[in-house]
Write a protein that holds these residues in place. Structure first.
Motif, PDB file in Angstrom:
ATOM      1  N   ALA A  37       0.680  -2.129  11.307  1.00  0.00           N
ATOM      2  CA  ALA A  37       1.050  -3.345  10.590  1.00  0.00           C
ATOM      3  C   ALA A  37       1.603  -3.032   9.208  1.00  0.00           C
ATOM      4  O   ALA A  37       2.451  -3.770   8.687  1.00  0.00           O
ATOM      5  N   ALA A  38       1.135  -1.928   8.600  1.00  0.00           N
ATOM      6  CA  ALA A  38       1.602  -1.528   7.270  1.00  0.00           C
ATOM      7  C   ALA A  38       2.888  -0.715   7.337  1.00  0.00           C
ATOM      8  O   ALA A  38       3.395  -0.278   6.306  1.00  0.00           O
ATOM      9  N   GLY A  39       3.397  -0.485   8.544  1.00  0.00           N
ATOM     10  CA  GLY A  39       4.665   0.220   8.689  1.00  0.00           C
ATOM     11  C   GLY A  39       4.554   1.718   8.814  1.00  0.00           C
ATOM     12  O   GLY A  39       5.569   2.425   8.812  1.00  0.00           O
ATOM     13  N   ALA A  40       3.342   2.242   8.950  1.00  0.00           N
ATOM     14  CA  ALA A  40       3.170   3.688   9.097  1.00  0.00           C
ATOM     15  C   ALA A  40       3.529   4.108  10.517  1.00  0.00           C
ATOM     16  O   ALA A  40       3.467   3.319  11.458  1.00  0.00           O
ATOM     17  N   ARG A  41       3.871   5.376  10.672  1.00  0.00           N
ATOM     18  CA  ARG A  41       4.174   5.947  11.982  1.00  0.00           C
ATOM     19  C   ARG A  41       2.962   6.764  12.421  1.00  0.00           C
ATOM     20  O   ARG A  41       2.709   7.848  11.895  1.00  0.00           O
ATOM     21  N   VAL A  42       2.214   6.246  13.375  1.00  0.00           N
ATOM     22  CA  VAL A  42       1.044   6.958  13.881  1.00  0.00           C
ATOM     23  C   VAL A  42       1.550   7.944  14.926  1.00  0.00           C
ATOM     24  O   VAL A  42       1.896   7.572  16.043  1.00  0.00           O
ATOM     25  N   VAL A  43       1.615   9.218  14.539  1.00  0.00           N
ATOM     26  CA  VAL A  43       2.270  10.220  15.375  1.00  0.00           C
ATOM     27  C   VAL A  43       1.316  10.914  16.328  1.00  0.00           C
ATOM     28  O   VAL A  43       1.760  11.619  17.228  1.00  0.00           O
ATOM     29  N   LEU A 101       0.809  -1.218   0.000  1.00  0.00           N
ATOM     30  CA  LEU A 101       0.000   0.000   0.000  1.00  0.00           C
ATOM     31  C   LEU A 101       0.841   1.266   0.000  1.00  0.00           C
ATOM     32  O   LEU A 101       0.300   2.361  -0.120  1.00  0.00           O
ATOM     33  N   GLY A 102       2.144   1.148   0.167  1.00  0.00           N
ATOM     34  CA  GLY A 102       2.988   2.339   0.148  1.00  0.00           C
ATOM     35  C   GLY A 102       2.836   3.210   1.377  1.00  0.00           C
ATOM     36  O   GLY A 102       3.028   4.422   1.321  1.00  0.00           O
ATOM     37  N   LEU A 103       2.493   2.606   2.534  1.00  0.00           N
ATOM     38  CA  LEU A 103       2.288   3.373   3.764  1.00  0.00           C
ATOM     39  C   LEU A 103       3.488   3.310   4.699  1.00  0.00           C
ATOM     40  O   LEU A 103       3.513   4.031   5.699  1.00  0.00           O
ATOM     41  N   ALA A 104       4.462   2.479   4.391  1.00  0.00           N
ATOM     42  CA  ALA A 104       5.611   2.305   5.274  1.00  0.00           C
ATOM     43  C   ALA A 104       6.335   3.632   5.474  1.00  0.00           C
ATOM     44  O   ALA A 104       6.660   4.344   4.520  1.00  0.00           O
ATOM     45  N   GLY A 105       6.568   3.972   6.732  1.00  0.00           N
ATOM     46  CA  GLY A 105       7.308   5.180   7.063  1.00  0.00           C
ATOM     47  C   GLY A 105       6.503   6.450   7.045  1.00  0.00           C
ATOM     48  O   GLY A 105       6.997   7.505   7.454  1.00  0.00           O
ATOM     49  N   ARG A 106       5.253   6.404   6.601  1.00  0.00           N
ATOM     50  CA  ARG A 106       4.445   7.619   6.541  1.00  0.00           C
ATOM     51  C   ARG A 106       3.957   8.024   7.930  1.00  0.00           C
ATOM     52  O   ARG A 106       3.672   7.193   8.771  1.00  0.00           O
ATOM     53  N   ARG A 107       3.853   9.313   8.125  1.00  0.00           N
ATOM     54  CA  ARG A 107       3.301   9.839   9.361  1.00  0.00           C
ATOM     55  C   ARG A 107       1.793   9.974   9.194  1.00  0.00           C
ATOM     56  O   ARG A 107       1.311  10.545   8.221  1.00  0.00           O
TER      57      ARG A 107
END
Length: 204
Positions: free
Chosen positions: A29-35, A3-9
């Protein structure tokens, strides 16, 4: 599917339970950063549902605070941050099938969700030049704890289920999956849209 969410805030509001909590877990789980995880009055286990002739000013104010004003305020903070960083992004508003279909005793709720759909379109129009996409998901009844409490009675649920071609209410993951899609690069050409997650309710 990537999904291209890895590393996104990512900022998730109303994440105390139900759809919000499920979205946070899926984003992790998708690697996003929930800030930031912000509780709003939408976490309350009650929504304003009154017959039109009994609607009060307090009911209107509560619904507009939860369903519209909070979205405007939080989205302004998020969008201004994206613009300041020169970063593209996506915002997904959680609306309802009630924005498209009149429901008895839901005059204020239907109205505020209709307003949220139009806000979504205007946000998409104004934020598009900044490479920020804005969409909404429009679920039917979702089997959150509140949904289970309000719709587990088969006699109450039957009239609504009879209008849903798939014959069932949504689970939290159905809505979360739609949100993740709209946040992801897989929906890179989608903005200003409202996505029903309703089992076909709006097709009837």
């Amino acid at each position: 599917m990537e999904l291209g969410l890895a590393g996104r805030r990512v900022l998730v509001t109303g994440a105390g339970k139900g759809i919000g909590r499920g979205t946070v877990q899926a984003l992790h789980a998708a690697g996003a950063r929930v800030v930031a995880v912000s509780r709003t009055r939408a976490d309350l286990d009650s929504l304003v549902r009154e017959p039109f002739l009994e609607v009060t000013k307090e009911a209107c104010d509560t619904s507009f605070d939860v369903n519209l004003r909070a979205v405007i305020q939080v989205s302004q903070i998020v969008a201004r941050g994206m613009i300041a960083r020169g970063a593209p992004g996506a915002i997904v508003n959680v609306s309802s099938q009630a924005s498209h279909r009149a429901l008895t005793n839901h005059s204020v709720y239907c109205s505020t969700k209709g307003a949220l759909d139009m806000l979504t379109k205007v946000m998409a129009l104004e934020l598009g030049p900044h490479k920020i996409r804005v969409n909404a998901v429009n679920p039917t009844v979702v089997m959150t704890p509140m949904g289970q409490a309000n719709w587990s009675n088969p006699h109450k649920a039957k009239p609504l289920l009879d209008r849903i071609p798939l014959g069932k209410f949504a689970e939290v993951e159905h809505v979360v999956d739609a949100i993740l899609f709209l946040l992801s690069d897989r929906s890179g050409m989608t903005t200003g849209s409202t996505l029903p997650v309703d089992g076909g309710f709006l097709a009837t």
